[in-house]
Design an enzyme around this catalytic site. Structure first.
Site: not given
Ligand code: GLC
Length: 782
Positions: A400, A473, A397
């Site tokens: 980017e 998200d 995650d």
């Molecule tokens: C980001 C991700 C989400 C995750 C959060 C905490 O917002 O897109 O899926 O739960 O970070 O890690």
């Protein structure tokens, strides 16, 4: 872009040496006004001081036109692509200079290629823009992860991997993934175009009969693919950029996530919840709170003190633990990952060679420079922390990369070291997440000897070869439920066959009806995960009322019954790139089908029509003009172009192609439970049908060589009997199933069924395999 027969029609556009585009756009200067070669061959080069243009034949159906000099090697393309389609004399590219100072380049045989309209320009901010002829009537698909309708015509699309927490609306453009690959239906067939530039790029369809391709830095490195069908173009594209990876079977099961399950005890509790409520589960995600102060490759010693035991215990119950790994490394001189990275020069730097630092979950952080092979190896080795505990899947995650600053990412001039050169972050931004996920997948393969499962938020063209994608998200809203369909369809049309959206919605509190509809749709997503944010209402199925739980259970059980079919489709995707989730136009040639995205196909045999609005108990479904369709809910063949389906809240309309044979399974609570029976469902409505089903251990093959069992089944209705053929070749792999059940339509009752030349009623054996014929309504198995 053009088709040769259209040439004359379009070649009279006036040349404009300078033009100003809209308010506040910088003055543009034409830069391709040079040389007049007319040539054909494997490769043609036009020289210009700053913008050399190279046209190259890559394969019979693929050519490259590279304008300018790329800043680095391609991250989208495979370093060793599969053998390409042989180039014959008739396929040679032809480049010509048109009377009005425009140029065109085309693969001769396919007669499809690029033709400039206004030409090539550079603006005062050094962006380069290429204007190509592009009829407004050509629909455009692909472009990766974008909001809006299925057809991407008429809008301007920006490619810059971005962490967008605000609600994703029609007005939101750049999201987490940047896949500048578009697929378009021309007058003669289909074309694809990849703009291979990992910096910021734009593809703009807001002009009349033109498209403008723009890049902020580097080259306009274009790959043009040509085919008779969309599938052929995706095949050519994924031959160059890689096929979707074949996931382990467990990755196709149901995944449960939440930001965040906060302790060992809570995780065990959740897993028990699935058992006590008769719900399947294959993977449980650990979001950022499992870590010690958000330090990657650590567990919080208090809350997850016995992580290895937890992972073992869950594995015994058929549940894999998938921890999140973000790229931001906490600045902490006492922390081994930070220490090692600093010592080995693994982190991204500033121009003055100091560490580039930013804020993210752990506070002040630094980022690994995945553009360096040594850094990838180091990062891979760090994964032993998890793989030694038995972890086989990782969630990437914030790659980017997301940074908590005004720009939401690294500074443009942060430095990456690429093949010995210092390159500005802005020039390669979009490739960062792809390289991280590639390193992660490599770590899993090397350290476990098994197929990897990596889930990533960010990516670039080629991401399909190493990771599954989820769409970031989203919100618990009907809009986002609907939006997920065109978004996932277009991801599939951009090579990413294995993708899904957060079921239930990530932000905001979901509601029982919305959750029900989302699960009913989500059990058909290629990747099925329920995830929600911290502070939001829980989304485990038993947190809802009994009727909701029952409906959701039905959808989740359905997923497991579908697994052999889904697995077969993933295998096909892995071989040809063809998406698992296919848009209406795939099998419906009516022009009206081109922008339909409130229904879709799973493979060629299943049409899914989700309910995407509140308080909606029925809907109209467009039946494709190819083939006849069987309604699962009504248990009958349906006719006509439109079908009014009444399903109530319990289900969504589902159709099967008449005469098809679907490989299905009885329900199991996890893919870790052996599949003892394979079901072959014969759908009513045709005189004959055939199936080839290949099965393997779902874990190691393709890593250790492609070992699978082959089952073939075919039937033909003769005047007085039904002749079936069943063969199983288990030379290379002994399947788990010891029984094959043939589920045949009620309309076969009373007609003798012959299998391999012998008449059978009830039970019999084929090659030592127990077989059974049952008369069945498809809904009983789905
Ligand atoms: C980001 C991700 C989400 C995750 C959060 C905490 O917002 O897109 O899926 O739960 O970070 O890690």
């Amino acid at each position: 872009m053009f088709i040769m027969t259209e040439l004359q029609k379009h070649s009279s556009l006036a040349v404009q040496p300078e033009l100003v585009l809209g308010q506040g756009r910088p003055v543009q200067k034409r830069i391709d006004d040079f040389g007049v070669p007319i040539s054909s061959g494997l490769s043609t080069r036009l020289q210009h001081d700053h913008y050399p243009i190279l046209a190259q034949q890559i394969a019979a159906d693929t050519m490259r036109v590279c304008i300018g000099s790329p800043v680095a090697r391609s991250f989208a393309l495979l370093s060793q692509p599969e053998p390409l389609k042989r180039i014959e004399e008739a396929n040679l590219i032809e480049w010509s200079w048109l009377p009005d100072a425009h140029w065109q380049v085309a693969v001769h045989r396919h007669r499809q290629g690029l033709r400039t309209s206004r030409g090539l320009y550079q603006d005062s901010e050094q962006w380069v823009h290429l204007y190509l002829a592009f009829p407004d009537a050509w629909p455009v698909y692909g472009l990766g992860e974008k909001t809006g309708e299925l057809n991407k015509q008429g809008k301007r699309w920006r490619f810059w991997n971005s962490d967008v927490f605000d609600p994703h609306t029609e007005a939101t453009d750049a999201l987490y993934q940047s896949i500048p690959f578009m697929l378009m239906k021309t007058d003669q067939g289909w074309m694809g175009l990849l703009l291979d530039n990992p910096g910021e790029t734009v593809i703009d369809f807001t002009f009349t009969d033109e498209v403008c391709l723009s890049a902020a830095s580097g080259a306009l490195d274009l790959y043009v693919f040509s085919g008779e069908t969309a599938a052929e173009v995706i095949e050519a594209y994924t031959r160059l950029t890689g096929r979707p990876f074949l996931p382990p079977k467990w990755a196709l099961g149901y995944h449960q996530s939440r930001h965040s399950y906060e302790s060992d005890a809570e995780v065990r509790n959740i897993v028990n919840g699935f058992k006590t409520h008769d719900l399947p589960l294959d993977a449980l995600y650990l979001d950022i709170l499992y870590m010690d102060g958000y330090r990657v490759f650590t567990f919080d010693p208090e809350r997850f003190g016995k992580a290895p035991e937890l992972i073992d215990d869950l594995a015994e119950q058929g549940v894999r633990v998938v921890p999140i790994v973000d790229p931001g490394v906490k600045v902490d001189p006492q922390y081994r990952v930070y220490q090692q990275g600093v010592q080995s020069g693994a982190f991204v730097l500033n121009a003055d060679q100091t560490l580039w630092k930013g804020q993210v979950w752990p506070g002040e952080s630094v980022w690994p420079d995945f553009f360096q092979a040594d850094v990838c190896h180091w990062w891979q080795d760090l994964h032993r922390y998890f793989t030694d505990m038995g972890v086989q899947g990782i969630w990437n995650d914030m790659n980017e990369p997301a940074v908590f600053n005004d720009r939401m990412t690294m500074d443009d001039d942060a430095k990456h070291s690429i093949d010995g050169e210092w390159v500005d972050h802005a020039c390669v931004h979009n490739a960062y997440g792809l390289l991280m996920s590639q390193a992660t997948a490599n770590a899993i393969v090397e350290q476990t000897g098994q197929r990897p499962f990596v889930l990533t938020r960010a990516g670039y063209a080629g991401i399909q070869r190493s990771a599954a994608v989820w769409t970031g998200d989203n919100r618990s809203s009907w809009e986002h439920l609907s939006l997920s369909v065109p978004m996932l369809l277009n991801l599939g049309l951009s090579g990413v066959a294995f993708a899904g959206a957060d079921i239930g919605g990530f932000m905001d509190d979901t509601r029982p009806e919305l959750f029900t509809r989302w699960m009913q749709l989500g059990c058909f997503y290629p990747f099925m995960r329920n995830h929600c944010s911290i502070g939001m209402r829980a989304q485990e199925p038993w947190t809802f009322d009994e009727p909701t739980l029952a409906r959701v259970r039905h959808a989740m059980h359905r997923r497991y019954k579908l697994l052999p079919y889904l697995y077969q489709l993933m295998r096909d995707a892995n071989e040809t790139g063809e998406p698992v989730m296919r848009p209406q136009f795939w099998y419906d040639s009516d022009a009206a089908a081109g922008n339909i995205s409130d229904q879709f196909f799973i493979g060629s045999q299943m049409l899914v029509a989700p309910i995407l609005r509140e308080a909606t108990l029925a809907r109209a479904v467009r039946l494709p003009d190819q083939g006849n369709w069987f309604s699962v809910q009504e248990n009958r063949l349906v006719e006509g172009n439109y079908h009014l389906a009444e399903t109530g809240l319990d289900d969504i309309p589902l159709y099967l192609r008449a005469g098809s044979i679907l490989p299905l399974a009885p329900y199991r609570a996890s893919t870790a439970r052996p599949l003892k029976e394979l079901r072959l469902l014969v759908v009513d409505g045709a005189q004959e049908g055939r199936l080839l089903y290949r099965d393997d251990d779902g874990l190691t093959s393709t890593v250790e060589g492609n070992r699978y069992a082959r089952l073939t089944f075919g039937y033909r209705r003769a005047s007085d009997r039904i002749e079936c053929h069943l063969t199983v070749d288990a030379t290379h792999y002994q399947p788990q199933w010891q029984q094959v059940t043939l589920g045949v339509p009620e309309s076969w009752r009373g007609i003798p069924v012959q299998v391999n030349g012998q008449e059978h009623k009830g039970r019999f054996t084929v090659d030592g395999l127990r077989c059974r014929v049952v008369y069945i309504a498809p809904g009983d198995w789905l």
